[in-house]
Write a protein that holds these residues in place. Structure first.
Motif, PDB file in Angstrom:
ATOM      1  N   SER A 280       0.925  -1.130  -0.040  1.00 45.93           N
ATOM      2  CA  SER A 280      -0.194  -0.016  -0.029  1.00 45.93           C
ATOM      3  C   SER A 280       0.806   1.441   0.021  1.00 45.93           C
ATOM      4  N   VAL A 281       2.153   1.171  -0.471  1.00 48.48           N
ATOM      5  CA  VAL A 281       2.968   2.322  -0.387  1.00 48.48           C
ATOM      6  C   VAL A 281       2.554   3.371  -1.488  1.00 48.48           C
ATOM      7  N   LYS A 282       2.832   4.550  -1.386  1.00 46.81           N
ATOM      8  CA  LYS A 282       2.264   5.505  -2.482  1.00 46.81           C
ATOM      9  C   LYS A 282       3.531   6.078  -3.337  1.00 46.81           C
ATOM     10  N   ASN A 283       4.748   5.947  -2.657  1.00 46.41           N
ATOM     11  CA  ASN A 283       5.880   6.607  -3.291  1.00 46.41           C
ATOM     12  C   ASN A 283       7.094   5.322  -3.492  1.00 46.41           C
ATOM     13  N   PHE A 284       7.783   5.324  -4.583  1.00 46.68           N
ATOM     14  CA  PHE A 284       9.045   4.184  -4.677  1.00 46.68           C
ATOM     15  C   PHE A 284      10.019   4.487  -3.607  1.00 46.68           C
TER      16      PHE A 284
END
Length: 350
Positions: A280-284
């Motif tokens: 569920s991460v939003k950024n690499f």
């Protein structure tokens, strides 16, 4: 140094960085570096990212040609690594600890994914807490991370193994049949099967642990002689994980394209995957490649437990069997080096 032979390996498993860390320049006109990667299509989040490596151009963009060799579980992956038939392999943390204990020339080089293990009570049992296991038998496959987690759970509830309750070794296919037929009262398992039994109304989770992990292991000679290739592989691996985290529908379908996941409903795969924070991460930049200190401590505890259970010949010193310098460099680079997810091309799958 312990010399680890094929004979030692078979005996054990019969029952069951300096300048090289700089970002390399990959000349597109040059041949791709081949990496033999062993994997298994059994653990959520881990499977989806591996299918991404298999079905996109991410690895090729890093100058890599992946030979992806699929196995049904950790032991044959360990054997492939020890025998020299593979360079890198994905296994559960306790499988890695087994090789550490045997003194194999293998190093844990990265974290791959996290998953859930649980103790469950079947619907017909009427059990709704760990206290309800008193006088009962709890079934499951011995010698795996979920078994350790189950032991810790019942002992934490004040139950004594061997007097208050007992664990019974049972293979996964037989266990699944017993749960479906409601022939047993309690068992331990890992996701996505935990979620599958839950959503089918066959069992209820009475204790869960979200610390178990899949890790990447590499042969010592691969780490020492090809560190630039390993770094590019770990970067590609991180990008594949981020791609999977942003493309659930597509990568879940890839997971379902192969056994044993063909019959698992999409909603089960999706829910089970959420137990991995990377899903569920939003950024690499938020993707984590190196094994955390908590993860290393967990593996050390597994080694002590495994030796106490007579599953391991000795207690390994986990810190001596890991090499996380390259993974840490990849994590640091991810904070500043952009990954263009929109540029990823699909090369396989459907």
């Amino acid at each position: 140094m312990t010399h680890f032979t094929r004979r030692h390996f078979n005996a054990l498993f019969a029952g069951s960085v300096g300048s090289a860390l700089a970002a390399p320049h990959v000349a597109r006109a040059q041949p791709l570096d081949k990496v033999r990667f062993c994997w298994t299509n059994t653990v959520t989040a881990s499977a989806q990212l591996q299918h991404t490596l298999k079905n996109t151009d991410i690895a090729a963009k890093h100058g890599l040609q992946l030979e992806m060799i699929q196995f049904v579980g950790g032991p044959p992956i360990n054997e492939a690594l020890v025998s020299g038939a593979a360079d890198i392999g994905s296994v559960a943390d306790f499988s890695a600890v087994m090789l550490m204990s045997a003194g194999a020339p293998i190093k844990v080089v990265a974290h791959q994914s996290s998953f859930r293990s649980a103790v469950l009570a079947t619907t017909k049992s009427g059990i709704d807490s760990l206290a309800g296991l008193k006088g009962k038998q709890v079934f499951g496959l011995f010698g795996i991370t979920a078994y350790l987690n189950a032991q810790e759970a019942v002992r934490g509830a004040g139950l004594k193994v061997g007097s208050d309750m007992n664990f019974v070794n049972l293979g996964t296919p037989e266990l699944a049949d017993s749960v479906r037929a409601q022939k047993i009262d309690a068992f331990f398992m890992w996701d996505p099967w935990v979620t599958l039994f839950e959503q089918a109304g066959l069992a209820k989770v009475i204790s869960q642990n979200t610390a178990p992990a899949m890790v990447l292991q590499a042969r010592d000679e691969f780490v020492s002689k090809r560190p630039d290739v390993l770094k590019r592989f770990l970067r590609a691996h991180a990008e594949a994980l981020f791609y999977a985290s942003q493309n659930h529908e597509r990568t879940n379908k890839w997971f379902q394209s192969l056994e044993p996941a063909k019959s698992i409903p999409t909603e089960v795969i999706e829910r089970a995957s959420t137990f991995d924070p990377n899903w569920s991460v939003k950024n690499f930049a938020d993707i984590t490649t190196a094994v955390s200190p908590t993860g290393l401590a967990s593996m050390q505890r597994m080694g002590e437990w495994g030796h106490g259970e007579k599953l391991l010949p000795r207690v390994p010193k986990v810190q001596d069997s890991v090499n996380l310098e390259i993974a840490k460099a990849v994590d640091a680079e991810a904070k500043t080096k952009h990954f263009d997810i929109a540029a990823v091309k699909i090369t396989g799958g459907n």
